[in-house]
Design an enzyme around this catalytic site. Structure first.
Site: not given
Ligand code: IPM
Ligand code: MG
Length: 360
Positions: A135, A227, A251, A255, A195
């Site tokens: 970001y 994942d 983020d 959600d 990751k």
């Protein structure tokens, strides 16, 4: 206690109005001042985060934030887009620790798209690092590349980056939160999501979180690739307790986690800096498609106000009163459109806020 109230765009103004209503009946010495932010501030002042709004936020003990953004601003230069307001507030105030609880209220088990047995009793906490990662990493941009396989082809790039102190401080936040939860009878385990199998940044993340974890022998730690975490969240969400991850994975996963609970319209969030100054906002966005219709769910914002009282204003009792009032209203069967199901009573944004006030 000084509160900067920043309603923003879309449904932001409607839901924040309900939370302010609730705060006003608590009988606390709260000094609330409202300012424009996001698209609304751009319209009035030509900038999504005007100096005056930033100053108000900096000088406040806490910020109650609605939401920003509208598709109509998609064509603006990036620094002028509404989203820059929330990113700018996070960065300028150093709000690095983002708490996004996903709690399934018993009365709403039926509103989730998952089977009731998978989510009944769900209570997980996602802790998202909020001021680093891709970001904010530099350099970023667009350019015509003159080297590599495709000379002269336009390309775009962002930089994923974390420093050791940035990872350490969010890891401490996660371990301490897990320890607190353990004291309250929960499992008290941290799952660090990375990751590391592909990205250098997240191998580093994993190493640093592991190192910090040694200072918390009472808190269990496990690691999961992002994942797989996305899959486990819908397969067996209750296997998680505290999840800690970087800005971008957080983020996305937050959600996903929010929908487990039935509606993103129910979930509050807190973003704190090192001094416990905080910004409190619903986990959802500005929902321009339903703005002005009076159908948005104000409960996420009302519950964010409760988090504000707890974390930044040291008013635990008032926080619990709000949370109990929300439970009561749900038990009465009142539902906004997003959580409506047969046999319950439809309520508008305003009716929902009024009902919480009445319950208080
Ligand atoms: C969020 C939002 C923001 C983010 C946007 C509005 C910049 O999606 O708070 O999750 O990506 O952090
Ligand atoms: Mg988001």
């Amino acid at each position: 206690m000084k509160i900067a109230v920043l309603p923003g765009d879309g449904i932001g103004t409607e839901i924040v109005a309900e939370a302010v209503k609730v705060l006003n009946v608590l009988g606390l010495p709260l000094e609330m001042e409202t300012a424009l932010v996001g698209g609304a501030a751009y319209e009035a002042h030509g900038h999504p985060l005007p100096e005056s709004t930033l100053k108000l936020a900096k000088d406040a003990d806490a910020i109650l934030f609605g939401a920003v953004g509208d598709w109509k601003y998609d064509k603006l230069d990036r620094p002028l887009r509404p989203e820059q307001a929330i990113l700018g507030l996070r960065k300028n105030l150093g709000l690095f620790a983002n708490f996004r609880p996903a709690i399934c209220y018993e009365q709403l088990v039926g509103a989730s798209s998952l089977k009731p047995e998978l989510i009944s009793g769900l209570d997980i906490l996602i802790i998202r690092e909020l001021t680093g990662d891709i970001y904010f990493g530099q350099p970023r941009g667009r350019r015509i590349a003159s080297d590599g396989h495709f000379p002269g082809v336009e390309e775009a790039f962002d930089t994923m980056r974390y420093s050791k102190p940035e990872i350490e401080r969010i890891a401490h936040v996660a371990f301490q939160a897990a320890r607190k939860r353990k004291a309250m009878g929960k499992e008290g385990r941290v799952t660090s999501v990375d990751k590391a199998n592909v990205l250098e940044t997240f191998q580093f993340w994993k190493d640093v979180v592991t190192e910090v974890g040694q200072q918390y022998p009472d808190v269990a730690l496990d690691h999961m690739y992002v994942d797989n975490a996305a899959m486990q969240l819908v397969k067996e969400p209750k296997r998680f307790d505290v999840v800690v991850t970087g800005n971008m994975f957080g983020d996305i996963l937050s959600d996903e986690a929010s929908m487990l609970t039935g509606s993103i319209g129910m979930l509050p969030s807190a973003s704190l800096n090192a001094n416990n100054q905080g910004l409190y906002e619903p986990s959802h966005g500005s929902a321009p498609d339903i703005a002005g219709k009076g159908i948005a769910n104000p409960l996420a914002t009302i519950l964010s106000a409760a988090m504000m009282l707890r974390f930044s204003l040291n008013q635990e009792e008032a926080a619990q009163r709000i949370e109990a009032a929300v439970q009561k209203v749900l038990a009465q069967g009142l539902r906004t459109a997003d959580i409506y199901s047969e046999g319950t009573t439809r309520a508008s944004t305003c009716e929902m806020g009024d009902a919480v006030v009445k319950a208080l």
